[in-house]
Design a protein around this motif. Sequence first.
Motif, PDB file in Angstrom:
ATOM      1  N   LEU A 233     -44.685 -36.410  54.803  1.00  0.00           N
ATOM      2  CA  LEU A 233     -46.030 -36.265  54.181  1.00  0.00           C
ATOM      3  C   LEU A 233     -46.160 -36.640  52.681  1.00  0.00           C
ATOM      4  O   LEU A 233     -45.176 -36.587  51.964  1.00  0.00           O
TER       5      LEU A 233
ATOM      6  N   TRP B  95     -49.086 -28.647  54.430  1.00  0.00           N
ATOM      7  CA  TRP B  95     -47.518 -28.369  54.488  1.00  0.00           C
ATOM      8  C   TRP B  95     -47.064 -27.054  54.495  1.00  0.00           C
ATOM      9  O   TRP B  95     -46.019 -26.785  55.353  1.00  0.00           O
TER      10      TRP B  95
ATOM     11  N   LEU C 239     -41.701 -33.451  52.556  1.00  0.00           N
ATOM     12  CA  LEU C 239     -42.864 -33.928  51.700  1.00  0.00           C
ATOM     13  C   LEU C 239     -42.426 -34.668  50.475  1.00  0.00           C
ATOM     14  O   LEU C 239     -41.337 -34.035  49.749  1.00  0.00           O
TER      15      LEU C 239
ATOM     16  N   GLN D 199     -47.603 -34.709  47.136  1.00  0.00           N
ATOM     17  CA  GLN D 199     -47.446 -32.996  47.252  1.00  0.00           C
ATOM     18  C   GLN D 199     -48.823 -32.166  46.760  1.00  0.00           C
ATOM     19  O   GLN D 199     -49.223 -31.278  47.582  1.00  0.00           O
TER      20      GLN D 199
ATOM     21  N   ASP E  39     -43.657 -36.877  46.987  1.00  0.00           N
ATOM     22  CA  ASP E  39     -44.868 -36.961  46.257  1.00  0.00           C
ATOM     23  C   ASP E  39     -45.361 -38.406  45.865  1.00  0.00           C
ATOM     24  O   ASP E  39     -46.401 -38.642  45.779  1.00  0.00           O
TER      25      ASP E  39
ATOM     26  N   TRP F 201     -51.374 -32.163  49.785  1.00  0.00           N
ATOM     27  CA  TRP F 201     -50.953 -31.427  51.315  1.00  0.00           C
ATOM     28  C   TRP F 201     -50.680 -30.265  50.707  1.00  0.00           C
ATOM     29  O   TRP F 201     -50.324 -29.509  51.811  1.00  0.00           O
ATOM     30  N   THR F 202     -50.457 -29.620  49.583  1.00  0.00           N
ATOM     31  CA  THR F 202     -50.305 -28.173  49.254  1.00  0.00           C
ATOM     32  C   THR F 202     -51.323 -27.518  48.670  1.00  0.00           C
ATOM     33  O   THR F 202     -51.598 -26.349  48.670  1.00  0.00           O
TER      34      THR F 202
END
Length: 371
Positions: free
Chosen positions: A324, A337, A355, A327, A357, A330-331
């Motif tokens: 992914l 995540w 994951l 960051q 960045d 997806w967080t």
Amino acid sequence: MQPTPPHTSDDREIESLAEFDEVVAAGRSLSGFRVQAVDLTARTKTLLSVDSAGAVFLGCPMAPEAAAAVRTAGALVFPPVPGLPFDPYRGVLYSPDELFEALDTGYGSTPDARAYAWFQQTRADGDIFASMLRSVHDDAVSDALDELLAGARVVGVMGGHAMARGTEEYAGAARLGRELARAGYTVATGGGPGAMEAANLGAYAAPFDDRMLGEALQLLAKAPSFGPSVTDWARAAFDVRERWPSGGASVGIPTWFYGHEPPNAFAAHIAKYFANATREDGLLARSNAGVVFLPGAAGTVQEIFDNATPNYYESRGEPTPMVLVNQTHWTEKYPTWPLLQSLARDRSMESRITLVDRIEDAPEALKHLGG
């Protein structure tokens, strides 16, 4: 189009006139063969004499006397369906030139647009014959896709369709596709615009020097999106292809279910489906070397968990790698995540997900995970 491979003894599909002639010239019976979308109107004499008991002819034009003869011999004949903007029995994947034929007169005149219009009409009608034709078509496309990808190390690149040409995000996705292709992977995407097009563009650019991609990105930026004009958007892509012909090959797997999103012209091989569920599952299942998820919205979130589910239940301990990218996206924006990590801890997935960045880190992360 790839050259027709030589016929092998265990290959029971005939998908070109050259293959048909090869089988007949070798003195072989057609019994048990599946002849798929091959124009046999010039092979009447052969069809009247060759053993065709047990053969199946799928959408093969042939003279009436030839069709009568092979039926009498015990073959099944599924004749071509007139008036369709597509061939439900096709033996090979689409090419950009095929789907965008007649683009000079406007996108609405292309086979791609006409197939979407047919789909919209017949889906509204609820015609069982039309739904059967869609199913036959999609099964034929899946068969052609499996044949194309046999033995390939496929990396799927997922991401949003709204990523515009001319942005740094689009350029990053293109560089990702280029690096994956140069590393020997077959790049596969959802086949549409945005991040999908960018990754296919990168794979197309892989054989050229690095300068080519930068120049191509500048040309494409003149038509940043497929709205308001699909015609202008597609023409810009074909301008790039004409300036740099014979680029690297990749795969696009789009759908007419979202027919308002046109396919992109940088995937050499296009497996276009009517059923989106078949398309989504097929794309992820064939990404055997891993999947890179770029920032996206609902569709990309769905794809993450569509991919995570078979990984979660993988009984051999060999889940495919998942990378992914971004960051914050997806967080925080779409906090996928943390849930993915929770699932991974329950199974053997934890060492196969990561994951990162920066998009530049995705290829190395994929390699580290065993992709």
